[in-house]
Write an enzyme that holds these catalytic residues in place. Sequence first.
Site, short mmCIF file in Angstrom:
data_model
loop_
_atom_site.label_atom_id
_atom_site.label_comp_id
_atom_site.label_asym_id
_atom_site.label_seq_id
_atom_site.Cartn_x
_atom_site.Cartn_y
_atom_site.Cartn_z
N GLU A 13 0.85 -1.18 -0.16
CA GLU A 13 0.12 0.07 -0.10
C GLU A 13 0.93 1.36 -0.14
OE1 GLU A 13 -3.00 -0.46 -0.57
OE2 GLU A 13 -3.07 -2.28 -0.32
N ASP B 157 37.30 11.13 -0.99
CA ASP B 157 36.70 10.50 0.08
C ASP B 157 37.41 8.98 0.38
OD1 ASP B 157 34.93 12.72 0.52
OD2 ASP B 157 33.41 11.99 -0.82
CA CA Z 1 37.71 8.99 3.71
ZN ZN Z 2 -2.75 -2.61 -4.48
#
Ligand code: CA
Ligand code: ZN
Length: 570
Positions: A285, A508
């Site tokens: 849903e 990074d």
């Molecule tokens: Ca890093």
């Molecule tokens: Zn449905």
Amino acid sequence: LTASIFRPTLLLCWLAAPGPTQPESLFHSRDHSDLEPSPLRQAQPIADLHAAQRFLSRYGWSGAQAAWGPSPEGPPETPKGTSLAQAVRRFQRANALPASGELDAATLAAMNRPRCGVPDTRPPPPAAPRVPPSPLPRVRPRRSPWMLPSLSLSRRGWQPRGFTDGGAAQAFSKRTLSWRLLGEALSSQLSAAEQRRIVALAFRMWSEVTPLDFREDLAAPGAAVDIKLGFGRGRHLGCPRAFDGSGQEFAHAWRLGDIHFDDDEHFTPPTSDMGISLLKVAVHEIGHVLGLPHTYRTGSIMQPNYTPQEPVFELDWADRKAIQKLYGSCEGTFDTAFDWIRKERNQYGEVMVRFSTYFFRNSWYWLYENRNNRTRYGDPIQILVGWHGIPAHSIDAFVHIWTWRRDERYFFKGNQYWRYDSDKDQAFTEDEQGKSYPKLISEGFPGIPSPLDTAFYDRRKKLIYFFKESLVFAFDVNRNRVLDSYPKKMTEVFPAVTPQDHPFRNVDSAYHSYAHNSVFLLKGNAYWKVVNDKDKQKNSWLPTNGLFPKKFISEKWFDVCDVHISTLNM
Ligand SMILES: [Ca+2]
Ligand SMILES: [Zn+2]
Ligand SMILES: [Ca+2]
Ligand SMILES: [Zn+2]
């Protein structure tokens, strides 16, 4: 026009029935043990022509428009004659039944299976013959049923933008959505805590594969909560669509908002193999509220009928791609990424080398399944939970020194480093050489600055490359010192293959991937692949350690998605 007629009707419904539709429950025992569940009302079986007509109309199989009219007063549009046979044939084809157009026993059985209340979508009909467009007057195109995957009545209006041919549409433009399980509309079958936990998990499962975040909001006024969920029986929660008793329809969702569960159904927790899994229905849903229509693809969570619980219930590849088509894939920076190598003996006693790929961000991490090209089900989890004795957040770098004599794993953060004991799955406080941890980087790796951006170990050269801003330090692990000519500019050690296409500074993570047999420099949401031997064999002109042009991390590693902090421990 349609919307303007229905909006006042719904408003009246809400005014007339503002509270729960059931009489007040009275308890005498503190633990509610005197609560007698009221007898289940059975849904009327679909056994005759009239009921079948109603079914086809209600779930979008007949009529030119979305057949089920949300107004509770009017009789449904019922197909007759040829149009009935056509509707039956369409329904039969979708359900893999012989398309006879007859209401035979198998067809009626398919109609009686437990299902979601949202109408099904039909494939669009063949394109109409091309007519030259006339500039005036502008006629609004009629909304066709495959564009109405969710119930079309919405208190927050209709949002037609972003529709695709399949009927899917992005329902929300913001990235953090609030939800609430209505306190006055809880299920009588599971404890309140369990219902909240299951619904929170259902939201988390969508956030694991999208950039969306879901936050339970118990404080804001109801109108400010994005998605409200509640249980009801028969006429419920002021909703214009009544539930049908036990069987058939088990839940429905309104576009951009509300999810109702039929409390005459036997809802069960995910651990049960009986009844209807509340988790599965909630995930389905929520999929509607987010903009996904039904599909008849086996394995999809968006199938209209309930499929009994499988041992593993997860959003499969196609469901992930469907929602990512609406909301995009997950982007983000990583503190570090690395492959963790383990030696294991197989059943014949041979030593096997296995690796697992990890991505670290802030205080959580993901295990990446290279073979399935997705993160492990249920990730991310907290570093604190999965790694013992290292800092719980923002790790700078990881290095695995691996020679004939040495097999050592180090985490770096700030000016310190930790050695990790792979066998005991925790950081050493003292290793076999009597060294205690954490240690200062400047002591263990003389000449290496801190804090570091990242590092990786080059197994063939027995070198660690440490990265700091725009510099690279090559560290000889046997002689325990920086090579003479270093530090050097990153652009010199890892030259751009295409001029100027380079991270230049502050990467990074330098990630050595065993799955790809390559090193990748990660920065922000992008990566640069380092030229390897195989690349050079194919194209001898490529510079050693050259960087191929920038690409997006999200195009190579899928579904590395954050979840809301409140659900990190689920
Ligand atoms: Ca890093
Ligand atoms: Zn449905
Ligand atoms: Ca029902
Ligand atoms: Zn409802």
